[in-house]
Design a protein around this motif. Structure first.
Motif, PDB file in Angstrom:
ATOM      1  N   LYS A   1       0.797  -1.320  -0.022  1.00  0.00           N
ATOM      2  CA  LYS A   1      -0.117   0.230   0.045  1.00  0.00           C
ATOM      3  C   LYS A   1       1.006   1.144   0.005  1.00  0.00           C
ATOM      4  O   LYS A   1       1.951   1.244   0.489  1.00  0.00           O
ATOM      5  CB  LYS A   1      -0.847   0.041   1.236  1.00  0.00           C
ATOM      6  CG  LYS A   1      -1.774  -1.122   1.170  1.00  0.00           C
ATOM      7  CD  LYS A   1      -2.819  -1.217   2.455  1.00  0.00           C
ATOM      8  CE  LYS A   1      -3.968  -2.141   2.241  1.00  0.00           C
ATOM      9  NZ  LYS A   1      -4.856  -1.836   3.304  1.00  0.00           N
ATOM     10  N   LYS A   2       0.542   2.357  -0.409  1.00  0.00           N
ATOM     11  CA  LYS A   2       0.890   3.620  -0.388  1.00  0.00           C
ATOM     12  C   LYS A   2       0.843   4.188   1.089  1.00  0.00           C
ATOM     13  O   LYS A   2      -0.389   4.278   1.367  1.00  0.00           O
ATOM     14  CB  LYS A   2       0.201   4.571  -1.527  1.00  0.00           C
ATOM     15  CG  LYS A   2       1.086   5.794  -1.439  1.00  0.00           C
ATOM     16  CD  LYS A   2       0.333   6.830  -2.398  1.00  0.00           C
ATOM     17  CE  LYS A   2       0.866   8.187  -2.419  1.00  0.00           C
ATOM     18  NZ  LYS A   2       0.138   9.073  -3.657  1.00  0.00           N
ATOM     19  N   SER A   3       1.852   4.322   1.523  1.00  0.00           N
ATOM     20  CA  SER A   3       1.790   5.116   2.871  1.00  0.00           C
ATOM     21  C   SER A   3       1.479   6.485   2.950  1.00  0.00           C
ATOM     22  O   SER A   3       2.030   7.202   2.289  1.00  0.00           O
ATOM     23  CB  SER A   3       3.037   4.579   3.761  1.00  0.00           C
ATOM     24  OG  SER A   3       3.094   5.425   4.801  1.00  0.00           O
ATOM     25  N   GLU A   4       0.675   7.069   4.130  1.00  0.00           N
ATOM     26  CA  GLU A   4       0.436   8.450   4.234  1.00  0.00           C
ATOM     27  C   GLU A   4       1.777   9.086   4.544  1.00  0.00           C
ATOM     28  O   GLU A   4       2.580   8.405   5.276  1.00  0.00           O
ATOM     29  CB  GLU A   4      -0.684   8.817   5.265  1.00  0.00           C
ATOM     30  CG  GLU A   4      -2.030   8.369   4.678  1.00  0.00           C
ATOM     31  CD  GLU A   4      -3.001   8.543   5.556  1.00  0.00           C
ATOM     32  OE1 GLU A   4      -3.051   9.530   6.386  1.00  0.00           O
ATOM     33  OE2 GLU A   4      -4.000   7.642   5.837  1.00  0.00           O
TER      34      GLU A   4
ATOM     35  N   LEU B   1       7.790  11.567  12.196  1.00  0.00           N
ATOM     36  CA  LEU B   1       7.994  11.058  13.413  1.00  0.00           C
ATOM     37  C   LEU B   1       7.579  12.166  14.473  1.00  0.00           C
ATOM     38  O   LEU B   1       7.003  11.674  15.291  1.00  0.00           O
ATOM     39  CB  LEU B   1       9.042  10.321  13.461  1.00  0.00           C
ATOM     40  CG  LEU B   1       9.127   9.329  14.966  1.00  0.00           C
ATOM     41  CD1 LEU B   1       8.068   8.362  14.781  1.00  0.00           C
ATOM     42  CD2 LEU B   1      10.674   8.979  15.146  1.00  0.00           C
ATOM     43  N   LYS B   2       8.022  13.345  14.253  1.00  0.00           N
ATOM     44  CA  LYS B   2       7.629  14.374  15.253  1.00  0.00           C
ATOM     45  C   LYS B   2       6.432  14.566  15.422  1.00  0.00           C
ATOM     46  O   LYS B   2       6.060  15.419  16.468  1.00  0.00           O
ATOM     47  CB  LYS B   2       8.812  15.623  14.730  1.00  0.00           C
ATOM     48  CG  LYS B   2       8.290  16.174  13.423  1.00  0.00           C
ATOM     49  CD  LYS B   2       9.006  17.315  13.250  1.00  0.00           C
ATOM     50  CE  LYS B   2       8.624  17.999  11.897  1.00  0.00           C
ATOM     51  NZ  LYS B   2       9.459  19.248  11.466  1.00  0.00           N
TER      52      LYS B   2
ATOM     53  N   MET C   1      -0.261   5.356  13.216  1.00  0.00           N
ATOM     54  CA  MET C   1       0.240   6.621  12.756  1.00  0.00           C
ATOM     55  C   MET C   1       2.035   6.268  12.896  1.00  0.00           C
ATOM     56  O   MET C   1       2.784   6.944  12.088  1.00  0.00           O
ATOM     57  CB  MET C   1       0.152   8.022  13.725  1.00  0.00           C
ATOM     58  CG  MET C   1       0.974   9.219  13.641  1.00  0.00           C
ATOM     59  SD  MET C   1       0.359  10.314  14.665  1.00  0.00           S
ATOM     60  CE  MET C   1       1.365  11.643  14.420  1.00  0.00           C
ATOM     61  N   LEU C   2       2.537   5.683  14.108  1.00  0.00           N
ATOM     62  CA  LEU C   2       3.934   5.434  14.215  1.00  0.00           C
ATOM     63  C   LEU C   2       4.309   4.440  12.920  1.00  0.00           C
ATOM     64  O   LEU C   2       5.479   4.687  12.341  1.00  0.00           O
ATOM     65  CB  LEU C   2       4.101   4.641  15.529  1.00  0.00           C
ATOM     66  CG  LEU C   2       4.122   5.463  16.582  1.00  0.00           C
ATOM     67  CD1 LEU C   2       4.108   4.736  18.074  1.00  0.00           C
ATOM     68  CD2 LEU C   2       5.229   6.518  16.603  1.00  0.00           C
ATOM     69  N   VAL C   3       3.538   3.479  12.502  1.00  0.00           N
ATOM     70  CA  VAL C   3       4.008   2.829  11.460  1.00  0.00           C
ATOM     71  C   VAL C   3       4.043   3.609  10.066  1.00  0.00           C
ATOM     72  O   VAL C   3       5.161   3.316   9.379  1.00  0.00           O
ATOM     73  CB  VAL C   3       2.970   1.697  11.108  1.00  0.00           C
ATOM     74  CG1 VAL C   3       3.113   0.829  10.040  1.00  0.00           C
ATOM     75  CG2 VAL C   3       3.050   0.619  12.216  1.00  0.00           C
TER      76      VAL C   3
ATOM     77  N   GLY D   1      -6.183  10.210  20.171  1.00  0.00           N
ATOM     78  CA  GLY D   1      -7.174  10.175  19.206  1.00  0.00           C
ATOM     79  C   GLY D   1      -8.496  10.727  19.740  1.00  0.00           C
ATOM     80  O   GLY D   1      -9.065  11.653  19.037  1.00  0.00           O
ATOM     81  N   HIS D   2      -8.791  10.666  21.083  1.00  0.00           N
ATOM     82  CA  HIS D   2      -9.918  11.315  21.621  1.00  0.00           C
ATOM     83  C   HIS D   2      -9.754  12.797  21.679  1.00  0.00           C
ATOM     84  O   HIS D   2     -10.869  13.554  21.278  1.00  0.00           O
ATOM     85  CB  HIS D   2     -10.118  10.693  22.877  1.00  0.00           C
ATOM     86  CG  HIS D   2     -10.580   9.293  23.143  1.00  0.00           C
ATOM     87  ND1 HIS D   2     -10.068   8.498  24.095  1.00  0.00           N
ATOM     88  CD2 HIS D   2     -11.406   8.675  22.388  1.00  0.00           C
ATOM     89  CE1 HIS D   2     -10.741   7.323  23.982  1.00  0.00           C
ATOM     90  NE2 HIS D   2     -11.593   7.356  23.075  1.00  0.00           N
TER      91      HIS D   2
END
Length: 776
Positions: A459-462, A466-467, A533-535, A694-695
């Motif tokens: 897949k294409k990653s967004e 990392l910051k 998000m970290l991935v 996320g919340h």
């Protein structure tokens, strides 16, 4: 003088490096178990010093123009990164934990939490190979061909007159609401003026009115002066940005422009250097090559004669794979042993020593003046190229001398009447590992790549830096430890570990080869903690491919046992050939279910378990492929199988107060809003205890819609606006977090950490009991 500034930075970095290298040897001495804490403190100090050194070398390498200096800087930077990763492994081995409380060390070294940040070398993204860029274009092209899969839904047509009437109704209603609001405000102002006139006009005399006006005016002036003084003080101590923000931004943009200009000059000087290297190589081969060849032959013949004189026989010629005749004149050094609570011998310290020696011999005493020369040094270049030419000639000489040695052995055997023996074939060395059978040897890499993209396995990653994973560090870790409380990792710690375990290793093949091998990571935490998000951030920072082997993504693809085997084989084959690569498994617990639930039986989530375990064992140093699993329900998985595949398990508990404060502030400012006194971020951080990043993001997006952003001028943002939206979301309850902690302390490293903390508590209690007895 930018060039001189980076030259000074390089020189000061080598002064620090010299001090660290002198202290490396004492670190190898064994330490008794009772001194575990002081040993951990020493390693932590080394770790922080090398982090600072890494930051300095990265800045110097990014901006230095001279090509030979940049080559040495690159080697040193990679080696220092390798040492940082080795020291991280030592910290894990001593602390028996993936997270470390370094606040006391920071305080003693008079450093700030910013110095804890792991810098990602800038060349990871700036010097990405053309192959990675071509791969992205190929992925985009395949995805664009796949786009028109689903037909567009047709919207029922509306007559033009009906559409106009509908728009008119909506516009009249909007204007009516606006007029009503204006009229309501006008009536309120008229009513207020009337009450003031009736209530106060006849009560105040002229003098009293003047005094009242004076009081109000003087109070306003004083408050304004106090506010200005307070702002000036906060700006002076660096707690607020300067008022001339435009000028400040101009200076920053000018600095960035200077950086880019130097990078362009780097390219120019590198091209000049490449041309000079080719010329030097051909010149040395023609002029000095024949003399070097004859000199080598004489040396090797002398060795033949000396060996024959000592043993009565000619020696066996060293094999080319072992270095050929180079081994004849090489010195060997003994290996060191491993002892408990002792830093393991470093693989990178010899390379750092070599780089430091090269700096001292070649560059330290150069008198470059105020403007260091950015042109390459021709003498140094010839010395480097002479070594390469010697190596090339040595290979040719070895072939000739092997034949000469065979002829000499035959001649001597004939003279002495020995029977001629055919040369023995040396058996190949067994590595002990089975080679993977290539199931797709008849297919090209491009077809395999396209097949994985079409099936949704690649897949294409967004693009996520990392910051952007925001979070503050744990400021009271050591204090909690001394108070017999087990500190939990912060979001800052999680980001640091992802940089150390994934980004630094995948970003450079040299660093990957030097660093301790880590093939897989499991992120365990509640939903909304930013695991995906970290991935994506790892893929962005390293330019890695993203393969998705999540159980839900595999349903209906490559059916059957042979199909599963083929799928895992293709994924790992493409991942290795087009490294760096990240293989992501979402809901990682499903692959290792203890008992498959009825709703998941159709997808057969455990189908890749066996093949995945085999494929992970075949990854060796040099394969920049990393498996990253994410899960929020690890207790459903069989622990033994999960820990066998995932070498590093990172627990992600809900954010603490400091991280929540930074999250609220950053996310609100990201919407283009400046902080005001009316918005109490501290209160928001307090009431959002238990909520995930996320919340918090959901609440901010719900409140700060377009309409609310337009109203900010008249109605400033207040903290209470977010409470209603937060209340609609389910927080992470204590029970859920405690169950995740309990599960983590059943993992191999978690068990050791729990035992160590219990032993420490028992020792402390025993000490207190002894002190009480003495008092009595």
């Amino acid at each position: 003088l930018p060039s001189r500034a980076y030259q000074r930075l390089w020189e000061s970095s080598h002064v620090t490096l010299q001090e660290l290298l002198e202290q490396e040897q004492p670190l190898l001495e064994p330490v008794p178990e009772r001194e575990r804490q002081s040993f951990q403190y020493r390693i932590a100090m080394f770790y922080l010093h090398y982090l600072g050194l890494m930051r300095g070398f990265d800045t110097a390498y990014d901006q230095m123009v001279q090509p030979q200096k940049r080559r040495l800087l690159r080697r040193l930077l990679d080696c220092v990164v390798g040492r940082v990763l080795e020291l991280k492994e030592e910290l894990v081995r001593v602390d028996l934990s993936e997270y470390h409380c370094l606040d006391r060390v920071l305080q003693d070294l008079k450093l700030t939490p910013v110095d804890l940040e792991v810098p990602i070398p800038k060349y990871f993204l700036l010097e990405q190979s053309s192959a990675i860029r071509e791969r992205r274009l190929m992925l985009a092209e395949i995805l664009s061909r796949m786009e028109p899969v689903y037909p567009h839904e047709t919207v029922p047509a509306m007559h033009r007159t009906e559409a106009i009437i509908l728009l008119q109704k909506a516009e009249r209603a909007r204007q009516g609401r606006l007029r009503a609001t204006f009229m309501r405000e006008i009536r309120r102002e008229e009513e207020r003026d009337r009450r003031i006139w009736e209530d106060e006009w006849h009560k105040l005399s002229q003098d009293q009115a003047a005094v009242t006006v004076q009081k109000v005016w003087k109070g306003y002036l004083q408050r304004k002066r106090t506010q200005q003084d307070r702002r000036a003080e906060m700006e002076f101590i660096g707690m607020l940005p300067p008022p001339n923000q435009g000028e400040h931004l101009g200076i920053i943009s000018q600095a960035f422009l200077g950086d880019e200009v130097r990078r362009l000059r780097q390219v120019e000087k590198e091209e000049e250097f490449q041309v000079a290297m080719e010329k030097a190589h051909s010149s040395l081969t023609e002029t000095e090559g024949p003399d070097i060849k004859e000199h080598m032959k004489e040396q090797i013949r002398q060795w033949f004669i000396e060996c024959h004189a000592l043993t009565g026989r000619f020696p066996d010629y060293p094999d080319e794979s072992l270095g050929g005749s180079y081994l004849i004149f090489a010195d060997k050094t003994p290996e060191q042993e491993d002892i408990t609570l002792q830093v393991l011998p470093s693989k990178v310290i010899p390379a750092i020593n070599a780089g430091h020696e090269e700096y001292l011999n070649l560059w330290k005493n150069r008198q470059d003046g105020m403007h260091p020369s950015q042109n390459f040094d021709s003498e140094t270049l010839r010395e480097e190229k002479r070594k390469e030419v010697e190596q090339e000639i040595r290979i040719q000489v070895d072939e000739l001398m092997r034949q000469e040695l065979r002829n000499m052995q035959l001649a001597v055997d004939r003279e002495e009447g020995r029977p001629l023996k055919p040369p023995k074939k040396k058996p190949g060395k067994k590595t002990g590992k089975k080679k993977e059978k290539d199931l797709t040897s008849n297919r090209s890499l491009d077809t395999l790549y396209e097949e994985l993209v079409v099936l949704g396995l690649l897949k294409k990653s967004e693009t996520v830096a990392l910051k952007d994973y925001i979070g503050d560090c744990l400021y009271l870790g050591s204090t909690l430890t001394f108070a017999n409380k087990l500190p939990m990792p912060s979001l800052f710690d999680i980001r640091q570990n992802m940089a150390l375990y994934a980004v630094l290793r995948l970003g450079s093949p040299d660093i990957h080869a030097m660093a301790p091998l880590i093939r897989s990571i499991l992120l365990v935490g509640p939903s909304g903690m930013g695991k995906k998000m970290l991935v994506k951030a790892v893929c962005t920072e390293t330019g890695a491919n993203l393969f998705d082997l999540s159980p839900g993504n595999l349903q209906g693809k490559y059916p059957g046992k042979t199909g599963t085997q083929m799928m895992v084989h293709i994924v790992f084959k493409v991942a290795r050939l087009l490294q760096p690569s990240v293989i992501w498994i979402g809901n990682a617990e499903k692959t290792f279910y203890k008992k498959i639930p009825k709703e998941d039986k159709e997808m057969d989530p455990k189908r890749i378990k066996k093949d995945l375990t085999k494929a992970m064992r075949l990854l060796v140093p040099g394969d920049r492929v990393m498996l990253i699993g994410t899960t929020d329900r690890p207790h459903l998985a069989e622990l033994k199988g999960l820990c066998r595949v995932y070498e590093r398990i990172l627990l992600m508990p809900r954010p603490d107060y400091a991280s929540r404060f930074v999250l609220w502030k950053h996310m609100i400012e990201a919407r283009g809003i400046q902080m005001t006194r009316s918005l109490d971020i501290s209160a928001l951080a307090k009431v959002s205890d238990g909520y995930t990043p996320g919340h918090i993001l959901q609440a901010i997006q719900s409140v700060l819609n377009e309409r609310r952003l337009l109203q900010l001028v008249k109605r400033p943002l207040v903290a209470s606006e977010f409470l209603g939206h937060l209340a609609k979301l389910d927080p992470v309850y204590r029970e859920e977090e405690e169950s995740l902690k309990d599960w983590y302390f059943k993992t191999p490293l978690g068990k050791k950490n729990l035992k160590l903390s219990k032993d420490y508590l028992d020792a402390e209690e025993a000490k207190l009991a002894k002190e009480k007895k003495k008092r009595k």
